[in-house]
Write a protein that holds these residues in place. Structure first.
Motif, PDB file in Angstrom:
ATOM      1  N   ASP A  88      56.878  41.235  61.808  1.00  0.00           N
ATOM      2  CA  ASP A  88      56.647  41.328  60.370  1.00  0.00           C
ATOM      3  C   ASP A  88      55.352  42.022  59.970  1.00  0.00           C
ATOM      4  N   ILE A  89      54.369  42.085  60.856  1.00  0.00           N
ATOM      5  CA  ILE A  89      53.065  42.636  60.474  1.00  0.00           C
ATOM      6  C   ILE A  89      53.194  44.050  59.917  1.00  0.00           C
ATOM      7  N   GLY A  90      54.113  44.830  60.466  1.00  0.00           N
ATOM      8  CA  GLY A  90      54.290  46.197  59.981  1.00  0.00           C
ATOM      9  C   GLY A  90      54.680  46.264  58.516  1.00  0.00           C
ATOM     10  N   PHE A  91      55.453  45.288  58.037  1.00  0.00           N
ATOM     11  CA  PHE A  91      55.831  45.248  56.627  1.00  0.00           C
ATOM     12  C   PHE A  91      54.594  45.071  55.741  1.00  0.00           C
ATOM     13  N   PHE A  92      53.673  44.234  56.197  1.00  0.00           N
ATOM     14  CA  PHE A  92      52.453  44.001  55.426  1.00  0.00           C
ATOM     15  C   PHE A  92      51.593  45.270  55.384  1.00  0.00           C
ATOM     16  N   MET A  93      51.532  45.994  56.486  1.00  0.00           N
ATOM     17  CA  MET A  93      50.738  47.225  56.517  1.00  0.00           C
ATOM     18  C   MET A  93      51.284  48.253  55.528  1.00  0.00           C
ATOM     19  N   LYS A  94      52.597  48.389  55.498  1.00  0.00           N
ATOM     20  CA  LYS A  94      53.206  49.369  54.593  1.00  0.00           C
ATOM     21  C   LYS A  94      53.012  48.977  53.126  1.00  0.00           C
ATOM     22  N   ARG A  95      53.169  47.692  52.837  1.00  0.00           N
ATOM     23  CA  ARG A  95      52.982  47.249  51.457  1.00  0.00           C
ATOM     24  C   ARG A  95      51.523  47.404  51.026  1.00  0.00           C
ATOM     25  N   ALA A  96      50.599  47.119  51.923  1.00  0.00           N
ATOM     26  CA  ALA A  96      49.178  47.280  51.600  1.00  0.00           C
ATOM     27  C   ALA A  96      48.868  48.730  51.254  1.00  0.00           C
ATOM     28  N   ARG A  97      49.483  49.656  51.979  1.00  0.00           N
ATOM     29  CA  ARG A  97      49.226  51.074  51.709  1.00  0.00           C
ATOM     30  C   ARG A  97      49.717  51.470  50.334  1.00  0.00           C
ATOM     31  N   VAL A  98      50.895  50.994  49.948  1.00  0.00           N
ATOM     32  CA  VAL A  98      51.453  51.325  48.642  1.00  0.00           C
ATOM     33  C   VAL A  98      50.608  50.704  47.526  1.00  0.00           C
ATOM     34  N   CYS A  99      50.258  49.435  47.674  1.00  0.00           N
ATOM     35  CA  CYS A  99      49.465  48.754  46.643  1.00  0.00           C
ATOM     36  C   CYS A  99      48.062  49.344  46.516  1.00  0.00           C
ATOM     37  N   GLU A 100      47.514  49.818  47.621  1.00  0.00           N
ATOM     38  CA  GLU A 100      46.197  50.462  47.584  1.00  0.00           C
ATOM     39  C   GLU A 100      46.233  51.689  46.671  1.00  0.00           C
ATOM     40  N   PHE A 126      48.680  52.330  44.282  1.00  0.00           N
ATOM     41  CA  PHE A 126      49.241  52.071  42.958  1.00  0.00           C
ATOM     42  C   PHE A 126      48.154  51.682  41.959  1.00  0.00           C
ATOM     43  N   LEU A 127      48.121  52.375  40.827  1.00  0.00           N
ATOM     44  CA  LEU A 127      47.145  52.169  39.761  1.00  0.00           C
ATOM     45  C   LEU A 127      45.710  52.465  40.206  1.00  0.00           C
ATOM     46  N   GLY A 128      45.569  53.305  41.229  1.00  0.00           N
ATOM     47  CA  GLY A 128      44.247  53.770  41.621  1.00  0.00           C
ATOM     48  C   GLY A 128      43.750  53.183  42.921  1.00  0.00           C
ATOM     49  N   ARG A 173      60.144  64.436  20.253  1.00  0.00           N
ATOM     50  CA  ARG A 173      60.993  64.913  21.340  1.00  0.00           C
ATOM     51  C   ARG A 173      60.143  64.914  22.607  1.00  0.00           C
ATOM     52  N   LEU A 174      60.605  64.187  23.636  1.00  0.00           N
ATOM     53  CA  LEU A 174      59.847  64.030  24.878  1.00  0.00           C
ATOM     54  C   LEU A 174      60.370  64.966  25.955  1.00  0.00           C
ATOM     55  N   SER A 175      59.438  65.645  26.628  1.00  0.00           N
ATOM     56  CA  SER A 175      59.806  66.557  27.713  1.00  0.00           C
ATOM     57  C   SER A 175      58.806  66.422  28.853  1.00  0.00           C
ATOM     58  N   GLY A 176      59.330  66.238  30.054  1.00  0.00           N
ATOM     59  CA  GLY A 176      58.452  66.108  31.214  1.00  0.00           C
ATOM     60  C   GLY A 176      59.077  65.191  32.246  1.00  0.00           C
ATOM     61  N   ALA A 177      58.276  64.781  33.224  1.00  0.00           N
ATOM     62  CA  ALA A 177      58.789  63.928  34.304  1.00  0.00           C
ATOM     63  C   ALA A 177      57.745  62.900  34.701  1.00  0.00           C
ATOM     64  N   LYS A 178      58.204  61.738  35.140  1.00  0.00           N
ATOM     65  CA  LYS A 178      57.343  60.668  35.628  1.00  0.00           C
ATOM     66  C   LYS A 178      57.739  60.327  37.061  1.00  0.00           C
ATOM     67  N   ALA A 179      56.738  60.019  37.871  1.00  0.00           N
ATOM     68  CA  ALA A 179      56.980  59.691  39.272  1.00  0.00           C
ATOM     69  C   ALA A 179      56.501  58.275  39.565  1.00  0.00           C
ATOM     70  N   LEU A 180      57.044  57.690  40.630  1.00  0.00           N
ATOM     71  CA  LEU A 180      56.631  56.365  41.095  1.00  0.00           C
ATOM     72  C   LEU A 180      56.678  55.325  39.973  1.00  0.00           C
ATOM     73  N   VAL A 181      57.760  55.340  39.210  1.00  0.00           N
ATOM     74  CA  VAL A 181      57.952  54.348  38.151  1.00  0.00           C
ATOM     75  C   VAL A 181      58.532  53.094  38.801  1.00  0.00           C
ATOM     76  N   VAL A 182      57.719  52.052  38.921  1.00  0.00           N
ATOM     77  CA  VAL A 182      58.122  50.847  39.641  1.00  0.00           C
ATOM     78  C   VAL A 182      59.338  50.207  38.979  1.00  0.00           C
TER      79      VAL A 182
END
Length: 379
Positions: free
Chosen positions: A348-360, A362-364, A150-159
């Motif tokens: 478009d450069i702003g899109f790259f900045m935002k994605r870089a921040r998320v990928c930085e 993600f997974l550490g 039986r699983l109980s809890g929560a997960k965040a940022l599930v891609v």
């Protein structure tokens, strides 16, 4: 091993680049964001991905895939990074496929891997529970009940968790948060009673989800790998995923660098091209050096994963940290060299900045992997 692509790998790169650049330029992401698309990616394009064999790159040939490795997955991820293409490739074809291939039983592989390779099944890994990546601090509980758990809890940022047909959930079946032992992975249908999925659109216009598990019952057949001994499998799957994200960051950084250099050759100020100013030349040259060093580190890590994923942790930590800091520098330099227009949403450069921040993150991030490397080397 030489840090260059083989002829076959170069052909894969050209094929992926041709498809992605034609079908999913940055305007594709912008359109999905502005229309508030419920899926967050193009299912038609994903079907084309599957037809070209990209969806099953990490799936063994006996289960309908290509039976290739992390280098090839990284090649596709690098091209995805160049256009910021929203796609379930990372969640389904990298993380989920790696988890099933390395930890699944024959029955689990036969049931799920052919569907992943064909593009019919979307799956994802649910591991993080807070704003920072701390896999060993998993608190979600898995308590034995009947013939299962039986699983109980929560997960965040599930891609791509909001569209997943299958969740690979990491829970603690023994021990306390922080311990490597005591983790178990479970295959969970998101339609199971007690599972609540909430879509959370991230700052980069890509998708994730928060998922709550309220006494969700799963039977023993849904355990992926060994009970209480899932730590080693988690390590391997996460490292494969980190290598893929590092590749995306590399493609992102290289694309931003190319766009910035083009702008330096076109923009005129004080009666001359701004690319003629020595200070900007030095900054561009330094960024180019950083990207090429990161390119070598990423390819080395991907090759190490293909040689033996269980011993590639050090190389992966270096690559993920290096790619993250390089991409961050690339987008910062790109915005600054484009001047005020670099801060506008129309550019478009702003899109790259935002994605870089998320990928930085993600997974550490770089700090996480610097700590990992220090621990691996007994500092």
């Amino acid at each position: 091993m030489a840090l260059v692509l083989t002829e076959e790998q170069s052909m894969l790169r050209d094929s992926a680049r041709g498809l992605i650049s034609a079908k999913a330029p940055v305007s594709h992401l912008r359109g999905l964001r502005d229309s508030k698309d419920a899926t967050g990616f193009s299912r038609e394009l994903w079907a084309t991905f599957a037809e070209m064999g990209f969806a099953g790159l990490l799936v063994p040939e006996e289960f309908g895939g290509s039976g290739l490795g992390s280098v090839e997955a990284g090649i596709v991820m690098e091209e995805i990074g160049r256009t910021l293409m929203p796609s379930p490739f990372l969640a389904t074809s990298v993380l989920a496929a790696a988890a099933l291939s390395h930890g699944g039983s024959d029955a689990q592989k036969r049931e799920h891997l052919p569907k992943i390779a064909s593009g019919a099944l979307l799956a994802t890994l649910a591991i993080d529970e807070g704003p920072k990546h701390r896999p060993l601090h998993t608190e979600m509980r898995a308590v034995r009940a009947g013939n299962g758990f039986r699983l109980s809890g929560a997960k965040a940022l599930v891609v791509d968790g909001h569209v997943a047909d299958l969740l690979i959930v990491v829970a603690r079946s023994a021990g306390s948060p922080g311990a490597h032992d005591g983790l178990t992975l479970f295959l969970v249908d998101p339609k199971t009673e007690g599972v609540a999925v909430e879509r959370t659109m991230m700052v980069d216009a890509h998708n994730a989800a928060r998922i709550v598990f309220d006494n969700v019952e799963v039977d023993a057949d849904h355990v992926l790998g060994e009970v209480d001994r899932g730590g080693a499998l988690v390590d391997v799957v996460l490292d494969i995923g980190r290598g893929a994200v590092a590749s995306e960051l590399l493609g992102l950084a290289d694309e931003v660098f190319g766009r910035t250099v083009t702008y330096l050759k076109e923009r005129r100020q004080f009666g001359k091209l701004i690319g003629e100013f020595q200070a900007l030349q030095h900054r561009a040259a330094q960024l180019y050096i950083e990207i090429e060093i990161s390119r070598a580190a990423v390819l080395k890590a991907l090759q190490a994963l293909d040689a033996d994923a269980a011993t590639a942790a050090s190389a992966v930590a270096v690559a993920k940290a290096r790619a993250g800091t390089t991409a961050t520098r690339a987008v910062q330099e790109g915005v600054q060299m484009h001047g005020g227009m670099g801060m506008t949403d129309q550019f478009d450069i702003g899109f790259f900045m935002k994605r870089a921040r998320v990928c930085e993150e993600f997974l550490g991030d770089a700090n996480f992997h610097a700590d990992q490397l220090a621990r691996l080397r007994n500092y």
